[in-house]
Design a protein around this motif. Structure first.
Motif, PDB file in Angstrom:
ATOM      1  N   ALA A  62       0.833  -1.205   0.000  1.00 34.24           N
ATOM      2  CA  ALA A  62       0.000   0.000   0.000  1.00 34.24           C
ATOM      3  C   ALA A  62       0.866   1.253   0.000  1.00 34.24           C
ATOM      4  O   ALA A  62       0.555   2.242  -0.688  1.00 34.24           O
ATOM      5  N   ALA A  63       1.963   1.239   0.753  1.00 33.96           N
ATOM      6  CA  ALA A  63       2.872   2.381   0.776  1.00 33.96           C
ATOM      7  C   ALA A  63       3.545   2.570  -0.576  1.00 33.96           C
ATOM      8  O   ALA A  63       3.723   3.694  -1.053  1.00 33.96           O
ATOM      9  N   LEU A  64       3.936   1.455  -1.242  1.00 31.55           N
ATOM     10  CA  LEU A  64       4.549   1.553  -2.563  1.00 31.55           C
ATOM     11  C   LEU A  64       3.571   2.152  -3.581  1.00 31.55           C
ATOM     12  O   LEU A  64       3.989   2.823  -4.528  1.00 31.55           O
ATOM     13  N   LEU A  65       2.285   1.929  -3.363  1.00 29.83           N
ATOM     14  CA  LEU A  65       1.279   2.481  -4.270  1.00 29.83           C
ATOM     15  C   LEU A  65       0.923   3.923  -3.925  1.00 29.83           C
ATOM     16  O   LEU A  65       0.008   4.499  -4.520  1.00 29.83           O
ATOM     17  N   GLY A  66       1.621   4.496  -2.941  1.00 25.55           N
ATOM     18  CA  GLY A  66       1.377   5.888  -2.564  1.00 25.55           C
ATOM     19  C   GLY A  66       0.242   6.054  -1.586  1.00 25.55           C
ATOM     20  O   GLY A  66      -0.241   7.175  -1.377  1.00 25.55           O
ATOM     21  N   GLY A  67      -0.210   4.960  -0.984  1.00 27.01           N
ATOM     22  CA  GLY A  67      -1.329   5.042  -0.056  1.00 27.01           C
ATOM     23  C   GLY A  67      -0.959   4.574   1.332  1.00 27.01           C
ATOM     24  O   GLY A  67       0.205   4.565   1.719  1.00 27.01           O
ATOM     25  N   GLU A  68      -1.975   4.161   2.083  1.00 30.63           N
ATOM     26  CA  GLU A  68      -1.760   3.691   3.443  1.00 30.63           C
ATOM     27  C   GLU A  68      -2.807   2.645   3.792  1.00 30.63           C
ATOM     28  O   GLU A  68      -3.886   2.601   3.192  1.00 30.63           O
ATOM     29  N   LEU A  69      -2.458   1.798   4.754  1.00 32.39           N
ATOM     30  CA  LEU A  69      -3.355   0.756   5.224  1.00 32.39           C
ATOM     31  C   LEU A  69      -3.613   0.993   6.707  1.00 32.39           C
ATOM     32  O   LEU A  69      -2.671   1.037   7.508  1.00 32.39           O
ATOM     33  N   THR A  70      -4.881   1.142   7.077  1.00 31.51           N
ATOM     34  CA  THR A  70      -5.229   1.411   8.469  1.00 31.51           C
ATOM     35  C   THR A  70      -6.204   0.350   8.968  1.00 31.51           C
ATOM     36  O   THR A  70      -6.865  -0.346   8.178  1.00 31.51           O
ATOM     37  N   LEU A  71      -6.294   0.259  10.289  1.00 31.49           N
ATOM     38  CA  LEU A  71      -7.114  -0.775  10.928  1.00 31.49           C
ATOM     39  C   LEU A  71      -8.019  -0.162  11.975  1.00 31.49           C
ATOM     40  O   LEU A  71      -7.592   0.692  12.756  1.00 31.49           O
ATOM     41  N   ALA A  72      -9.265  -0.636  11.995  1.00 34.03           N
ATOM     42  CA  ALA A  72     -10.194  -0.342  13.086  1.00 34.03           C
ATOM     43  C   ALA A  72     -10.827  -1.662  13.491  1.00 34.03           C
ATOM     44  O   ALA A  72     -11.323  -2.399  12.636  1.00 34.03           O
ATOM     45  N   SER A  73     -10.775  -1.980  14.773  1.00 37.44           N
ATOM     46  CA  SER A  73     -11.252  -3.296  15.188  1.00 37.44           C
ATOM     47  C   SER A  73     -11.757  -3.257  16.614  1.00 37.44           C
ATOM     48  O   SER A  73     -11.243  -2.496  17.452  1.00 37.44           O
ATOM     49  N   THR A  74     -12.769  -4.101  16.884  1.00 38.80           N
ATOM     50  CA  THR A  74     -13.313  -4.256  18.222  1.00 38.80           C
ATOM     51  C   THR A  74     -13.412  -5.741  18.517  1.00 38.80           C
ATOM     52  O   THR A  74     -13.947  -6.512  17.699  1.00 38.80           O
ATOM     53  N   VAL A  75     -12.883  -6.138  19.662  1.00 39.17           N
ATOM     54  CA  VAL A  75     -12.895  -7.547  20.026  1.00 39.17           C
ATOM     55  C   VAL A  75     -14.337  -8.053  20.102  1.00 39.17           C
ATOM     56  O   VAL A  75     -15.205  -7.427  20.713  1.00 39.17           O
ATOM     57  N   GLY A  76     -14.591  -9.185  19.425  1.00 33.63           N
ATOM     58  CA  GLY A  76     -15.924  -9.789  19.440  1.00 33.63           C
ATOM     59  C   GLY A  76     -16.859  -9.260  18.384  1.00 33.63           C
ATOM     60  O   GLY A  76     -17.949  -9.812  18.182  1.00 33.63           O
ATOM     61  N   GLU A  77     -16.485  -8.161  17.699  1.00 36.79           N
ATOM     62  CA  GLU A  77     -17.364  -7.559  16.692  1.00 36.79           C
ATOM     63  C   GLU A  77     -16.781  -7.630  15.283  1.00 36.79           C
ATOM     64  O   GLU A  77     -17.528  -7.643  14.306  1.00 36.79           O
ATOM     65  N   GLY A  78     -15.482  -7.651  15.154  1.00 41.18           N
ATOM     66  CA  GLY A  78     -14.882  -7.742  13.836  1.00 41.18           C
ATOM     67  C   GLY A  78     -13.841  -6.671  13.591  1.00 41.18           C
ATOM     68  O   GLY A  78     -13.523  -5.867  14.469  1.00 41.18           O
ATOM     69  N   SER A  79     -13.301  -6.679  12.370  1.00 43.36           N
ATOM     70  CA  SER A  79     -12.221  -5.758  12.001  1.00 43.36           C
ATOM     71  C   SER A  79     -12.528  -5.117  10.656  1.00 43.36           C
ATOM     72  O   SER A  79     -13.205  -5.707   9.812  1.00 43.36           O
ATOM     73  N   THR A  80     -11.980  -3.911  10.469  1.00 40.77           N
ATOM     74  CA  THR A  80     -12.122  -3.203   9.194  1.00 40.77           C
ATOM     75  C   THR A  80     -10.754  -2.684   8.782  1.00 40.77           C
ATOM     76  O   THR A  80     -10.136  -1.883   9.495  1.00 40.77           O
ATOM     77  N   PHE A  81     -10.269  -3.179   7.640  1.00 36.36           N
ATOM     78  CA  PHE A  81      -9.000  -2.709   7.077  1.00 36.36           C
ATOM     79  C   PHE A  81      -9.328  -1.791   5.909  1.00 36.36           C
ATOM     80  O   PHE A  81     -10.114  -2.162   5.015  1.00 36.36           O
ATOM     81  N   THR A  82      -8.716  -0.601   5.904  1.00 37.05           N
ATOM     82  CA  THR A  82      -8.993   0.391   4.863  1.00 37.05           C
ATOM     83  C   THR A  82      -7.705   0.706   4.113  1.00 37.05           C
ATOM     84  O   THR A  82      -6.707   1.137   4.712  1.00 37.05           O
ATOM     85  N   VAL A  83      -7.735   0.468   2.809  1.00 35.89           N
ATOM     86  CA  VAL A  83      -6.610   0.829   1.932  1.00 35.89           C
ATOM     87  C   VAL A  83      -6.977   2.145   1.253  1.00 35.89           C
ATOM     88  O   VAL A  83      -7.924   2.195   0.457  1.00 35.89           O
ATOM     89  N   THR A  84      -6.240   3.201   1.581  1.00 29.63           N
ATOM     90  CA  THR A  84      -6.497   4.517   1.002  1.00 29.63           C
ATOM     91  C   THR A  84      -5.446   4.796  -0.065  1.00 29.63           C
ATOM     92  O   THR A  84      -4.245   4.793   0.222  1.00 29.63           O
ATOM     93  N   LEU A  85      -5.897   5.014  -1.301  1.00 25.55           N
ATOM     94  CA  LEU A  85      -4.979   5.180  -2.434  1.00 25.55           C
ATOM     95  C   LEU A  85      -5.296   6.462  -3.193  1.00 25.55           C
ATOM     96  O   LEU A  85      -6.464   6.880  -3.271  1.00 25.55           O
TER      97      LEU A  85
END
Length: 456
Positions: A426-449
């Protein structure tokens, strides 16, 4: 209406009248409310002005006024007729300049053949107010005063002079004492400065040595990182050949044209094939990570068809979701603008994130969606309803070979390289990868480009 009110007037017609004017100045200053030192200053300045005017120009008229304006005080004017040479006024101004320092206000005017010198002193805040009644009272007090003989005034003047000398001597002694204390303080400050300078020099030497050590350690870390990268690349290459050979032999043995196999033999070969394929995936991950760390990966931007990419990922990921309770949902990327980036790297990032979501989701869904941001960048979001990640571990999951141990993870085989590799891409593509997560509820990974790789 002028704020000045006359209190008293007198004149210098003979030389000894200078002493009378001095006495009158002191008396008026005292009556109006000036402090003792200010009384002496006014009397001294007035006698000097009167003496110089009389010596150069002759008879002098002296008028004492009370200034009842915003800054109340005593105003005294000395007037003499000008009958000398044109430069006489300039010479007079030089002679009486010393008296100017004794009063608050000073003015020398030349008008209608006369020279008028006006000097003033402001009353202290504690002095009585100059009301009309107070003015009349002052006039009455001053009218009954009888001038003393010049000798008596001379004695008073000498007394004032001696008192002033005593005060000057006291101030001088105090200054000498303060200077001695200041010198002692300076010696202490100098000693402290020298001590601090020595400590600072020692600290600087320590800092320099520490930086040198840090530079050395940094160089060692760089060498170790390069060695690790070389090791990963070499090991990956060395492992790929035998693993590929194993897969080839399995395909050869299980080929329909080969000798028939028993059910048990086919089961064992299937296990060998599955293990070899899984090992090949891990080896490829190591090789990809080594390439990323060595800087040998360079994005090749092309216009990406997000519909085709999303459909390909939907088919691949649904085949990996072996749990019937888990659904893979890929939203249509309708309305999204064209994206210019490295398609292969983009697919690798999204595939790693979706594989990670499927791996740690027991029931629910793994979803891929895209949305345009207000800053003209694109968010590609992979969310799941899995077990979630504790907040304290959010950054650790992007570290190489790091895995969170838990109920589901304990039975999951992995290298801990998928997320670190996805963030690097993601960094090589000029973007970033971020995480938001809550135990027991799930995770969300966001690739911003960026919409075009290389534009930030």
């Amino acid at each position: 209406m002028t704020p000045r009110v006359q209190l008293l007037r007198t004149a210098i017609g003979e030389e000894h009248d200078v002493f009378v004017v001095r006495q009158r100045g002191r008396e008026v200053a005292s009556a109006i409310g000036l402090e003792s030192q200010d009384q002496i200053r006014v009397a001294t300045a007035l006698s000097e002005v009167g003496r110089q005017l009389f010596a150069r120009l002759g008879p002098v008229l002296v008028v004492f006024d009370a200034d009842t304006g915003p800054s109340p005080g005593l105003v005294v004017s000395a007037t003499a007729r000008l009958a000398g040479e044109p430069g006489e006024v300039d010479a007079l101004a030089d002679e009486v300049a010393v008296a100017q320092r004794l009063v608050d206000t000073w003015q020398l005017d030349q008008e209608s053949g006369q020279v008028v010198i006006t000097l003033g002193r402001t009353l202290p805040a504690t002095a009585p107010a100059l009301t009309p009644a107070r003015i009349e009272e002052l006039r009455g007090e001053l009218a009954v005063l009888v001038p003393s003989r010049p000798v008596e005034e001379f004695v008073v003047q000498n007394q004032h002079l001696l008192a002033t000398l005593d005060q000057v001597q006291s101030h001088r002694d105090q200054l000498l004492r303060l200077n001695a204390e200041l010198e002692e303080t300076n010696r202490g400050v100098l000693a402290l400065y020298n001590e601090l300078s020595e400590e600072l020099e020692a600290t600087n030497r320590g800092v320099v040595a520490l930086y040198a050590e840090l530079d050395e350690k940094s160089a060692q870390l760089r060498e170790a990182s390069e060695a690790k990268t070389r090791f990963l690349a070499n090991v990956s290459h060395e492992l790929r050949a035998p693993v590929t050979a194993v897969l080839g032999l399995v395909r050869l043995v299980t080929d329909p044209g080969s000798d028939p196999l028993t059910a048990e033999q086919r089961t064992q070969l299937d296990l060998i094939r599955d293990s070899a394929q899984d090992m090949l995936v891990r080896v490829n991950e190591l090789l990809d990570l080594a390439k990323a760390e060595s800087g040998r990966l360079e994005p090749v931007p092309v216009e990406v068809d997000l519909h085709r990419v999303f459909h390909a990922l939907a088919g691949t990921m649904r085949s990996l979701a072996t749990r019937p309770e888990v659904t893979v949902v890929v939203e249509e990327p309708d309305g999204l603008p064209a994206l210019v980036t490295d398609e292969t790297m983009l697919i690798q990032v999204l595939r790693n994130l979706m594989t990670n979501g499927i791996k740690f989701t027991v029931r629910g869904e793994v979803r891929l969606a895209g949305r345009l941001r207000d800053d003209d960048r694109l968010d590609l979001v992979v969310s799941d309803t899995g077990i979630g990640i504790p907040e304290a571990e959010h950054e650790h999951v992007f570290e190489e070979f790091y895995q969170i141990r838990g109920e589901v993870q304990a039975g999951t085989v992995g290298t801990g390289l998928g997320l670190p590799y996805a963030r690097r891409l993601a960094a090589l593509l000029g973007g970033e990868l971020t995480l938001a997560s809550t135990v027991g509820e799930g995770s969300t990974f966001t690739v911003t480009l960026p919409l075009r790789t290389g534009t930030g």
